[in-house]
Design a protein around this motif. Sequence first.
Motif, PDB file in Angstrom:
ATOM      1  N   VAL A  18      45.269 -13.862  -2.917  1.00  0.00           N
ATOM      2  CA  VAL A  18      45.224 -13.426  -4.315  1.00  0.00           C
ATOM      3  C   VAL A  18      44.086 -14.095  -5.076  1.00  0.00           C
ATOM      4  O   VAL A  18      43.511 -13.504  -5.988  1.00  0.00           O
ATOM      5  CB  VAL A  18      46.575 -13.623  -5.032  1.00  0.00           C
ATOM      6  N   LEU A  19      43.723 -15.331  -4.686  1.00  0.00           N
ATOM      7  CA  LEU A  19      42.556 -15.955  -5.311  1.00  0.00           C
ATOM      8  C   LEU A  19      41.290 -15.197  -4.930  1.00  0.00           C
ATOM      9  O   LEU A  19      40.391 -15.001  -5.766  1.00  0.00           O
ATOM     10  CB  LEU A  19      42.449 -17.420  -4.901  1.00  0.00           C
ATOM     11  N   ASP A  20      41.198 -14.740  -3.700  1.00  0.00           N
ATOM     12  CA  ASP A  20      40.073 -13.921  -3.262  1.00  0.00           C
ATOM     13  C   ASP A  20      40.021 -12.617  -4.052  1.00  0.00           C
ATOM     14  O   ASP A  20      38.958 -12.188  -4.502  1.00  0.00           O
ATOM     15  CB  ASP A  20      40.215 -13.630  -1.769  1.00  0.00           C
ATOM     16  N   PHE A  21      41.178 -11.981  -4.259  1.00  0.00           N
ATOM     17  CA  PHE A  21      41.216 -10.746  -5.034  1.00  0.00           C
ATOM     18  C   PHE A  21      40.728 -10.986  -6.468  1.00  0.00           C
ATOM     19  O   PHE A  21      40.037 -10.147  -7.046  1.00  0.00           O
ATOM     20  CB  PHE A  21      42.635 -10.176  -5.096  1.00  0.00           C
ATOM     21  N   ALA A  22      41.096 -12.130  -7.035  1.00  0.00           N
ATOM     22  CA  ALA A  22      40.780 -12.427  -8.433  1.00  0.00           C
ATOM     23  C   ALA A  22      39.350 -12.873  -8.650  1.00  0.00           C
ATOM     24  O   ALA A  22      38.907 -12.977  -9.798  1.00  0.00           O
ATOM     25  CB  ALA A  22      41.730 -13.512  -8.956  1.00  0.00           C
ATOM     26  N   THR A  23      38.620 -13.125  -7.574  1.00  0.00           N
ATOM     27  CA  THR A  23      37.249 -13.636  -7.704  1.00  0.00           C
ATOM     28  C   THR A  23      36.258 -12.740  -6.951  1.00  0.00           C
ATOM     29  O   THR A  23      35.686 -11.820  -7.516  1.00  0.00           O
ATOM     30  CB  THR A  23      37.170 -15.088  -7.197  1.00  0.00           C
ATOM     31  N   ARG A  24      36.100 -12.975  -5.667  1.00  0.00           N
ATOM     32  CA  ARG A  24      35.063 -12.280  -4.891  1.00  0.00           C
ATOM     33  C   ARG A  24      35.302 -10.776  -4.823  1.00  0.00           C
ATOM     34  O   ARG A  24      34.375  -9.982  -5.002  1.00  0.00           O
ATOM     35  CB  ARG A  24      34.987 -12.877  -3.481  1.00  0.00           C
ATOM     36  N   GLN A  25      36.547 -10.386  -4.573  1.00  0.00           N
ATOM     37  CA  GLN A  25      36.816  -8.951  -4.473  1.00  0.00           C
ATOM     38  C   GLN A  25      36.719  -8.267  -5.836  1.00  0.00           C
ATOM     39  O   GLN A  25      36.298  -7.103  -5.927  1.00  0.00           O
ATOM     40  CB  GLN A  25      38.194  -8.706  -3.847  1.00  0.00           C
ATOM     41  N   GLY A  26      37.088  -8.964  -6.885  1.00  0.00           N
ATOM     42  CA  GLY A  26      36.933  -8.389  -8.219  1.00  0.00           C
ATOM     43  C   GLY A  26      35.483  -8.120  -8.549  1.00  0.00           C
ATOM     44  O   GLY A  26      35.140  -7.077  -9.111  1.00  0.00           O
ATOM     45  N   ALA A  27      34.615  -9.059  -8.200  1.00  0.00           N
ATOM     46  CA  ALA A  27      33.184  -8.856  -8.452  1.00  0.00           C
ATOM     47  C   ALA A  27      32.664  -7.660  -7.676  1.00  0.00           C
ATOM     48  O   ALA A  27      31.910  -6.825  -8.209  1.00  0.00           O
ATOM     49  CB  ALA A  27      32.411 -10.117  -8.078  1.00  0.00           C
ATOM     50  N   ARG A  28      33.054  -7.541  -6.420  1.00  0.00           N
ATOM     51  CA  ARG A  28      32.624  -6.400  -5.610  1.00  0.00           C
ATOM     52  C   ARG A  28      33.149  -5.095  -6.212  1.00  0.00           C
ATOM     53  O   ARG A  28      32.418  -4.091  -6.283  1.00  0.00           O
ATOM     54  CB  ARG A  28      33.138  -6.571  -4.177  1.00  0.00           C
TER      55      ARG A  28
END
Length: 483
Positions: free
Chosen positions: A370-380
Amino acid sequence: MHPTVHPTDTPREALLDLLRRTAADPERRILFTGATVLTADPELGTLAIGDLLVRGSTIAAVGPDLRARGAAENAIVIDVAGAVLTPGFVDTHRHAWQAQLRRIMPDVDDLGGYVTATLAGYAPVYRPEDMYVGTRLAALGAIDTGITTMLDFSHNSRSAAHSDAAVRALVDSGIRGVHASMGPHFGAWDHQWPADLARLRAAYAGDLITFRLAALATAEIAGPGLAYGPELARRAAESGVGVSVDAVFGAASSRAVLDWERQGLLGPELTLIHATGLSADAWRAIGASGTTVALAPSSDAQIGLESAVPAVDEALSVGVRPGLSIDVEVALAGDMFTQMRALHTIQRMRAVNGAYGSAREPVRIGTADVLDFATRQGARTNGLGAVTGSLTPGKQADLLVITAEEINNLPLNDAVGTVVLGADARNVDTVLIGGQVRKWAGRLLDLDLPALRGQAAASRDHILRTAAAVRRPGQVQEGHSPR
């Protein structure tokens, strides 16, 4: 060039003063030292104790003990021992213009109730100045909670002046803003959208402000003019922008997704928001095309959108790692901590429940997901994957210092768990966006809070009075009288 400043003998006020005085220097160096660093970069991983060097607006280096390699020379050195450094959070979808109506309908039960009250009732009476106040308030609230990038799904673009006001609010807040404009659902408007997108880009695009075209999935709510299809896809392509599509749920949206597949309209530049209750075939098309997905965990569950279950399992099953979003502050929390926790909890509940009574092993996501979703994946998802979303050298310095020694977090045992499950806005000590300090020592900078309170209240009161007068001439709607 400025002298190295050592944190041991420099008060935080003096550090802030130096950061302000050197803000315009494109070669200014800031060294954060001694933190646990969650880079969100799969190759760099997590540093138990590490340093991060910012040069101008970008991340120059990340690693253990950069001072030993000369990084402290001519740098402002900031000791962040006992804290966690993370990328700034990325909000992939928020209707920012509504912020002066925060929590005005906290128990709204369905999409129809929200649409009737907000889009049909309040939206038509917004003036450009109300767009400015709401959008700026939302952006500042986002920064305060560690969101450094926000996609403003601005679906109340009644005139060029309304859109100008919304974009100026993003600029003035200092956030990395993605303005996604769309014509309004109801009421009179100038029909300048989507043609006005080219003017907006020419006038405002810059280091922090980018643009997307916003649309709805189907014609059910507001008619065919706002529904994504070949014409809006052509407009977006001509303008060189991506497309964010809201209200993607259910059978009608599933059929629309398959139509878009046949028309060649799916792909990485398209974001589908919510994506609840879609068919397996629609998900196959989404995954095969690389189309991105923005989940709204608390919105789906709390308001009850279609299945009311955030579609994280469906997305992951076809290889899509989604971004996360806030959606509407009229009914929901405005911070990314809530979205991460809601999704983490709901998915794990769903996984265990689905396997209950069988021999199957539940497939759970974790806090790192969920941290990945909230940061790197959100930017993508926002089309900014090369710009922000991870603490990768060369990317923009959009980062947070999250304290881990406050009463709610100490002692620091697992940094990812602390950020996702323990932290809240009080722990967001420092926020940098494009290398510029926007929050310091737990306080938003360059904010006249009493003035903002007055502007928000005055705008809210105007909206409520005017909307009530339109509904029932001569009366103010019961329960909505201005305070």
